[in-house]
Write a protein that holds these residues in place. Structure first.
Motif, PDB file in Angstrom:
ATOM      1  N   VAL A  17      26.579  38.855  38.409  1.00  0.00           N
ATOM      2  CA  VAL A  17      25.850  37.728  37.833  1.00  0.00           C
ATOM      3  C   VAL A  17      25.213  38.082  36.500  1.00  0.00           C
ATOM      4  CG1 VAL A  17      25.360  36.716  40.079  1.00  0.00           C
ATOM      5  CG2 VAL A  17      23.695  38.272  39.036  1.00  0.00           C
ATOM      6  N   GLY A  18      25.288  39.349  36.122  1.00  0.00           N
ATOM      7  CA  GLY A  18      24.724  39.763  34.853  1.00  0.00           C
ATOM      8  C   GLY A  18      24.540  41.258  34.821  1.00  0.00           C
ATOM      9  N   ARG A  69      23.673  43.264  54.726  1.00  0.00           N
ATOM     10  CA  ARG A  69      23.700  41.883  54.247  1.00  0.00           C
ATOM     11  C   ARG A  69      22.565  41.597  53.256  1.00  0.00           C
ATOM     12  NH1 ARG A  69      28.748  40.191  55.266  1.00  0.00           N
ATOM     13  NH2 ARG A  69      29.345  40.606  57.423  1.00  0.00           N
ATOM     14  N   PRO A  70      22.494  42.347  52.148  1.00  0.00           N
ATOM     15  CA  PRO A  70      21.411  42.129  51.178  1.00  0.00           C
ATOM     16  C   PRO A  70      21.606  40.830  50.401  1.00  0.00           C
ATOM     17  CG  PRO A  70      23.002  43.650  50.276  1.00  0.00           C
ATOM     18  CD  PRO A  70      23.422  43.405  51.702  1.00  0.00           C
ATOM     19  N   ASP A  71      20.530  40.363  49.819  1.00  0.00           N
ATOM     20  CA  ASP A  71      20.612  39.195  48.938  1.00  0.00           C
ATOM     21  C   ASP A  71      21.099  39.594  47.550  1.00  0.00           C
ATOM     22  OD1 ASP A  71      19.465  37.325  50.844  1.00  0.00           O
ATOM     23  OD2 ASP A  71      17.565  38.358  50.491  1.00  0.00           O
ATOM     24  N   ALA A 103      14.691  39.668  37.200  1.00  0.00           N
ATOM     25  CA  ALA A 103      16.145  39.541  37.297  1.00  0.00           C
ATOM     26  C   ALA A 103      16.586  39.438  38.751  1.00  0.00           C
ATOM     27  CB  ALA A 103      16.818  40.746  36.632  1.00  0.00           C
ATOM     28  N   ILE A 104      15.981  40.229  39.605  1.00  0.00           N
ATOM     29  CA  ILE A 104      16.332  40.196  41.027  1.00  0.00           C
ATOM     30  C   ILE A 104      15.989  38.835  41.627  1.00  0.00           C
ATOM     31  CG2 ILE A 104      15.811  41.187  43.293  1.00  0.00           C
ATOM     32  CD1 ILE A 104      15.343  43.866  41.827  1.00  0.00           C
ATOM     33  N   ARG A 105      14.819  38.327  41.299  1.00  0.00           N
ATOM     34  CA  ARG A 105      14.402  37.024  41.826  1.00  0.00           C
ATOM     35  C   ARG A 105      15.317  35.915  41.326  1.00  0.00           C
ATOM     36  NH1 ARG A 105       8.954  39.222  40.222  1.00  0.00           N
ATOM     37  NH2 ARG A 105       7.997  39.990  42.168  1.00  0.00           N
ATOM     38  N   VAL A 106      15.661  35.975  40.047  1.00  0.00           N
ATOM     39  CA  VAL A 106      16.539  34.956  39.463  1.00  0.00           C
ATOM     40  C   VAL A 106      17.916  35.001  40.120  1.00  0.00           C
ATOM     41  CG1 VAL A 106      17.768  34.298  37.359  1.00  0.00           C
ATOM     42  CG2 VAL A 106      15.338  34.807  37.257  1.00  0.00           C
ATOM     43  N   ALA A 107      18.450  36.218  40.309  1.00  0.00           N
ATOM     44  CA  ALA A 107      19.766  36.375  40.927  1.00  0.00           C
ATOM     45  C   ALA A 107      19.758  35.884  42.367  1.00  0.00           C
ATOM     46  CB  ALA A 107      20.203  37.834  40.880  1.00  0.00           C
ATOM     47  N   ALA A 108      18.696  36.190  43.104  1.00  0.00           N
ATOM     48  CA  ALA A 108      18.594  35.758  44.496  1.00  0.00           C
ATOM     49  C   ALA A 108      18.530  34.249  44.605  1.00  0.00           C
ATOM     50  CB  ALA A 108      17.356  36.379  45.148  1.00  0.00           C
ATOM     51  N   ALA A 109      18.025  33.598  43.561  1.00  0.00           N
ATOM     52  CA  ALA A 109      17.924  32.136  43.552  1.00  0.00           C
ATOM     53  C   ALA A 109      19.237  31.473  43.142  1.00  0.00           C
ATOM     54  CB  ALA A 109      16.804  31.693  42.617  1.00  0.00           C
ATOM     55  N   ALA A 143      24.467  38.580  45.419  1.00  0.00           N
ATOM     56  CA  ALA A 143      24.527  38.633  43.958  1.00  0.00           C
ATOM     57  C   ALA A 143      24.545  40.096  43.539  1.00  0.00           C
ATOM     58  CB  ALA A 143      23.309  37.934  43.362  1.00  0.00           C
ATOM     59  N   VAL A 144      25.328  40.409  42.508  1.00  0.00           N
ATOM     60  CA  VAL A 144      25.419  41.781  42.022  1.00  0.00           C
ATOM     61  C   VAL A 144      24.918  41.829  40.578  1.00  0.00           C
ATOM     62  CG1 VAL A 144      26.923  43.740  41.503  1.00  0.00           C
ATOM     63  CG2 VAL A 144      27.391  42.295  43.500  1.00  0.00           C
ATOM     64  N   ILE A 145      23.939  42.683  40.337  1.00  0.00           N
ATOM     65  CA  ILE A 145      23.440  42.933  38.989  1.00  0.00           C
ATOM     66  C   ILE A 145      23.861  44.334  38.594  1.00  0.00           C
ATOM     67  CG2 ILE A 145      21.423  43.176  37.508  1.00  0.00           C
ATOM     68  CD1 ILE A 145      19.932  41.279  39.373  1.00  0.00           C
ATOM     69  N   VAL A 146      24.556  44.453  37.484  1.00  0.00           N
ATOM     70  CA  VAL A 146      24.992  45.755  37.007  1.00  0.00           C
ATOM     71  C   VAL A 146      23.888  46.380  36.166  1.00  0.00           C
ATOM     72  CG1 VAL A 146      26.608  46.943  35.493  1.00  0.00           C
ATOM     73  CG2 VAL A 146      27.438  45.175  37.045  1.00  0.00           C
TER      74      VAL A 146
END
Length: 217
Positions: free
Chosen positions: A99-100, A47-49, A114-120, A77-80
């Motif tokens: 998400v990007g 269950r990751p963020d 990017a990780i922090r922004v996506a988690a938010a 959120a998934v970042i490629v």
């Protein structure tokens, strides 16, 4: 603490990403996966963020894995992460709900941000690369597609249209608030309305709508 799942078929890449993330006090790697099938299972287990997702992998590629993960209830959120060998694949990943995306040679501080922004709940776009992808996809039959895209925007208020333009330029809520002299809460409200009116599930899809309509170059 923001939990992150690393998905890449190269162990060396995963090790490098883990080392970068371990420099941040607010990020924790909760698991790794070497292919898309393992990624789907790892998401259910950990269950990751946020998921950092490679595209080209065996068994189940990053495109299919992203779609599967994002279709679940309360998905991460998934970042490629890509070398940008195929912009078509990147675009498909965004349409699947990522998400990007970022290039694999993105500087570590930008990756952490990017990780922090996506988690938010926001999106992290690489504006220059995003424009390359979207311009290529929208090149075919541009006149008809732009007319249809503009028609979709007719339901927007002038302020919502302004916010959409800034999203298309890759700006986060805080930046938009400052540029348009609004509170961040007001910008978030406008973004929510944009999601509803344009039937979008993430900010990247809003950006695509802006590019298709020609209101962002």
């Amino acid at each position: 603490m923001i939990s992150v799942l690393l998905v890449d078929d190269e162990a060396l890449v995963r090790t490098g990403l883990r080392m970068i993330l371990e420099t941040a006090d607010d990020l924790a790697v909760v698991g790794e996966a070497g292919d898309g099938r393992a990624a789907v299972a790892a998401v259910s287990r950990h269950r990751p963020d946020v998921v950092l997702m490679d595209i080209r992998m065996p068994h189940l590629d990053g495109l299919a894995a992203t779609a599967t993960i994002r279709s679940a209830a309360h998905p991460p959120a998934v970042i490629v992460l890509t070398t940008f060998d195929s912009d078509d694949e990147v675009f498909q990943a965004l349409e699947a709900g990522a998400v990007g995306f970022l290039l694999k040679d993105t500087p570590p501080p930008d990756l952490l941000r990017a990780i922090r922004v996506a988690a938010a709940g926001d999106a992290m776009l690489s504006p220059g690369v995003t424009r390359q992808v979207i311009h290529r996809v929208t090149a075919e039959d541009q006149t008809r597609r732009r007319r249809d895209a503009l028609r979709r925007l007719e339901v927007l208020t002038s302020r919502e249209r302004q916010v959409l333009i800034e999203i298309g330029l890759g700006r986060a809520n805080a930046e938009i608030a400052k540029l348009l002299h609004l509170s961040e809460a007001t910008v978030k409200s406008h973004v929510t309305h944009l999601f509803d009116k344009l039937a979008a599930t993430n900010r990247v899809q809003l950006a695509i709508a802006a590019f298709r309509a020609g209101i962002v170059d």
